[in-house]
Write an enzyme that holds these catalytic residues in place. Structure first.
Site, PDB file in Angstrom:
ATOM      1  N   HIS A  74      35.157 -15.589 -22.185  1.00 24.12           N
ATOM      2  CA  HIS A  74      35.920 -15.556 -20.936  1.00 24.12           C
ATOM      3  C   HIS A  74      37.422 -15.695 -21.219  1.00 24.12           C
ATOM      4  O   HIS A  74      38.164 -16.329 -20.466  1.00 24.12           O
ATOM      5  CB  HIS A  74      35.436 -16.712 -20.036  1.00 24.12           C
ATOM      6  CG  HIS A  74      35.473 -16.440 -18.561  1.00 24.12           C
ATOM      7  ND1 HIS A  74      34.350 -16.270 -17.798  1.00 24.12           N
ATOM      8  CD2 HIS A  74      36.512 -16.329 -17.682  1.00 24.12           C
ATOM      9  CE1 HIS A  74      34.686 -16.084 -16.522  1.00 24.12           C
ATOM     10  NE2 HIS A  74      35.993 -16.109 -16.428  1.00 24.12           N
ATOM     11  N   TYR A 119      29.627 -12.532 -10.058  1.00 28.16           N
ATOM     12  CA  TYR A 119      29.403 -13.971 -10.026  1.00 28.16           C
ATOM     13  C   TYR A 119      28.252 -14.171  -9.057  1.00 28.16           C
ATOM     14  O   TYR A 119      28.295 -13.670  -7.929  1.00 28.16           O
ATOM     15  CB  TYR A 119      30.642 -14.719  -9.528  1.00 28.16           C
ATOM     16  CG  TYR A 119      31.677 -15.007 -10.589  1.00 28.16           C
ATOM     17  CD1 TYR A 119      31.309 -15.560 -11.813  1.00 28.16           C
ATOM     18  CD2 TYR A 119      33.021 -14.746 -10.359  1.00 28.16           C
ATOM     19  CE1 TYR A 119      32.264 -15.831 -12.778  1.00 28.16           C
ATOM     20  CE2 TYR A 119      33.977 -15.032 -11.326  1.00 28.16           C
ATOM     21  CZ  TYR A 119      33.584 -15.571 -12.529  1.00 28.16           C
ATOM     22  OH  TYR A 119      34.530 -15.850 -13.490  1.00 28.16           O
ATOM     23  N   ASP A 133      28.858 -17.215 -18.442  1.00 26.26           N
ATOM     24  CA  ASP A 133      29.541 -18.306 -19.154  1.00 26.26           C
ATOM     25  C   ASP A 133      30.322 -19.211 -18.207  1.00 26.26           C
ATOM     26  O   ASP A 133      31.185 -19.971 -18.630  1.00 26.26           O
ATOM     27  CB  ASP A 133      30.481 -17.741 -20.241  1.00 26.26           C
ATOM     28  CG  ASP A 133      31.539 -16.801 -19.669  1.00 26.26           C
ATOM     29  OD1 ASP A 133      31.706 -16.743 -18.433  1.00 26.26           O
ATOM     30  OD2 ASP A 133      32.200 -16.120 -20.480  1.00 26.26           O
TER      31      ASP A 133
HETATM   32  C1  FNR Z   1      39.282 -13.433 -16.491  1.00 26.23           C
HETATM   33  N1  FNR Z   1      37.956 -13.227 -16.865  1.00 26.23           N
HETATM   34  C2  FNR Z   1      36.988 -13.111 -15.892  1.00 26.23           C
HETATM   35  N2  FNR Z   1      35.703 -12.856 -16.234  1.00 26.23           N
HETATM   36  C3  FNR Z   1      34.751 -12.736 -15.286  1.00 26.23           C
HETATM   37  O1  FNR Z   1      33.599 -12.499 -15.630  1.00 26.23           O
HETATM   38  N3  FNR Z   1      35.059 -12.875 -13.967  1.00 26.23           N
HETATM   39  C4  FNR Z   1      36.324 -13.129 -13.548  1.00 26.23           C
HETATM   40  O2  FNR Z   1      36.583 -13.252 -12.358  1.00 26.23           O
HETATM   41  C5  FNR Z   1      37.335 -13.259 -14.532  1.00 26.23           C
HETATM   42  N4  FNR Z   1      38.614 -13.522 -14.174  1.00 26.23           N
HETATM   43  C6  FNR Z   1      39.594 -13.583 -15.125  1.00 26.23           C
HETATM   44  C7  FNR Z   1      40.912 -13.779 -14.730  1.00 26.23           C
HETATM   45  C8  FNR Z   1      41.917 -13.796 -15.678  1.00 26.23           C
HETATM   46  C9  FNR Z   1      43.335 -13.976 -15.230  1.00 26.23           C
HETATM   47  C10 FNR Z   1      41.615 -13.642 -17.049  1.00 26.23           C
HETATM   48  C11 FNR Z   1      42.692 -13.645 -18.094  1.00 26.23           C
HETATM   49  C12 FNR Z   1      40.310 -13.467 -17.440  1.00 26.23           C
HETATM   50  C13 FNR Z   1      37.590 -13.039 -18.285  1.00 26.23           C
HETATM   51  C14 FNR Z   1      37.771 -11.589 -18.706  1.00 26.23           C
HETATM   52  O3  FNR Z   1      36.795 -10.762 -18.127  1.00 26.23           O
HETATM   53  C15 FNR Z   1      37.655 -11.431 -20.227  1.00 26.23           C
HETATM   54  O4  FNR Z   1      36.515 -12.074 -20.702  1.00 26.23           O
HETATM   55  C16 FNR Z   1      38.903 -11.942 -20.954  1.00 26.23           C
HETATM   56  O5  FNR Z   1      40.051 -11.742 -20.180  1.00 26.23           O
HETATM   57  C17 FNR Z   1      39.076 -11.246 -22.278  1.00 26.23           C
HETATM   58  O6  FNR Z   1      40.116 -11.808 -22.986  1.00 26.23           O
HETATM   59  P1  FNR Z   1      41.613 -11.207 -23.035  1.00 26.23           P
HETATM   60  O7  FNR Z   1      41.531  -9.713 -23.251  1.00 26.23           O
HETATM   61  O8  FNR Z   1      42.255 -11.574 -21.757  1.00 26.23           O
HETATM   62  O9  FNR Z   1      42.176 -11.914 -24.209  1.00 26.23           O
END
Ligand code: FNR
Length: 367
Positions: A254, A136, A164
């Site tokens: 995401h 980030y 995103d």
């Molecule tokens: C995320 N995701 C996410 N992405 C990212 O770039 N930085 C982050 O800090 C987070 N944190 C995060 C927390 C939680 C609890 C979830 C469920 C997701 C998004 C993650 O990288 C990814 O894009 C999705 O989780 C993919 O979908 P599924 O496999 O959870 O369905």
């Protein structure tokens, strides 16, 4: 009563157990999607609009599901994607995922907003295990520069810049359950934490909404790690990413936690790959997908369309929250077993054998 681990036969089973045993706040943070959670549900549902066209009488005695992602070898084409706040679900946090990833020769993406410190997660790495960094981007670029330089020094093999989330989506389940202590590490830099807005908003105020294409050359100048944009959602931006010289994209919304009614990653993939092939650019950039991947058949569909690999998020969080390391270990083994069987049934012995002719995408593309 807690069901035994042996009673989990697929990744959805871990979710059902986690829902029962997890603390409410933790469940709310992990399971929530934006607004009405339409995109979150569509992520998995979209896979059901793709059907297989298997080939018969192919020698599938020996299945090899190993592949490479960003130039590193891995046993199977999925990776543990970055998910923040691992300690909400398990007191040990992200290092549990690190250990499971090692056991299965799977790549782990380390989140900027991990509960464990970055160094703890790297220290938990064994042998030549591969990790990537999810970034980030801080409004204070000097902080970001230091994080990137440190990750490279500690051996990270890929930099995934999340694109995103200029503002965190509205996850109402999470907002209703008031966040008090998620054990977040402060090195990401917070300040002005508003705990009334749920876990996500409380920890994300440092993210720079002014991040733009103009910043890409700067990232390329500060690191030799391959750069991947995480959260690309249409073909125009993939083509622009190729022109900008980045090494990869993750087609992702995401996990349905950001823009509501954004399309699923798999649908975007079906739009992107023909355009890359038309230009002869399919080898200029590695395309990854995440969101809703729960079965090896989902992985196979993404690979047939042209993805290099897929990211999986929530299922490993749920497995870790319910059963710790053993849970994540079993979740990964289940995927490997499913993968081997389904490659046999499709008539593809190696990853190179996967291609679009093994799919019928009419229901996905037909409207
Ligand atoms: C995320 N995701 C996410 N992405 C990212 O770039 N930085 C982050 O800090 C987070 N944190 C995060 C927390 C939680 C609890 C979830 C469920 C997701 C998004 C993650 O990288 C990814 O894009 C999705 O989780 C993919 O979908 P599924 O496999 O959870 O369905």
């Amino acid at each position: 009563r807690m069901p035994s681990l042996a009673a989990c036969y697929n990744l959805m089973d871990f979710e059902a157990v986690a829902r029962q045993v997890m603390k409410k706040t933790a469940w709310a943070y992990y399971s929530s999607g934006a607004d009405d959670e339409i995109t979150m549900r569509e992520n998995h549902a979209a896979f059901h609009k793709i059907w297989f066209r298997p080939r018969i009488l192919v020698d599938v005695e020996n299945i090899d599901m190993s592949t490479t992602m960003l130039g590193t070898k891995c046993s199977i084409p999925f990776y543990v994607t970055a998910t923040a706040l691992g300690k909400l679900g398990n007191p040990e946090g992200e290092v549990v995922l690190t250990r499971a990833a090692h056991q299965h020769d799977v790549v782990q993406m380390i989140p900027t907003l991990a509960s464990c410190s970055f160094d703890e997660i790297v220290d938990a790495k064994q042998g030549d295990q591969v990790q990537w960094l999810q970034l980030y981007v801080n409004k204070d670029r000097e902080i970001t520069r230091k994080i990137v330089a440190h990750a490279e020094k500690r051996g990270c093999k890929g930099l995934f810049i999340t694109v995103d989330a200029p503002q965190l989506g509205r996850r109402e389940k999470d907002m209703r359950s008031k966040f008090s202590d998620a054990g977040s590490n402060v090195q990401a830099g917070d300040g002005g934490v508003d705990r009334s807005q749920g876990a996500a908003r409380a920890i994300s105020s440092f993210i720079d909404p002014a991040l733009s294409w103009k910043d890409i050359p700067w990232f390329q100048s500060i690191t030799k790690m391959p750069i991947v944009l995480k959260g690309v959602q249409c073909v125009e931006d993939v083509l622009r990413a190729v022109e900008a010289g980045v090494d990869g994209v993750v087609l992702s919304n995401h996990g349905g936690r950001q823009l509501e009614t954004a399309r699923s990653g798999i649908e975007v993939l079906a739009e992107v790959m023909p355009a890359l092939r038309e230009r002869g650019w399919e080898n200029k950039i590695e395309v990854f997908v995440d969101g809703g991947v729960r079965r090896a058949t989902d992985i196979l569909k993404a690979l047939c369309l042209g993805a290099k690999g897929v990211g999986i998020g929530r299922p490993f969080l749920y497995a870790m929250s319910a059963y710790g390391l053993d849970g994540v270990d079993r979740a990964m083994q289940l995927l490997k077993d499913e993968m081997e069987m389904n490659m046999r049934l499709i008539g593809a012995a190696r990853i190179e054998d996967l291609n679009p002719s093994l799919l019928d995408t009419r229901a996905l593309l037909g409207g």
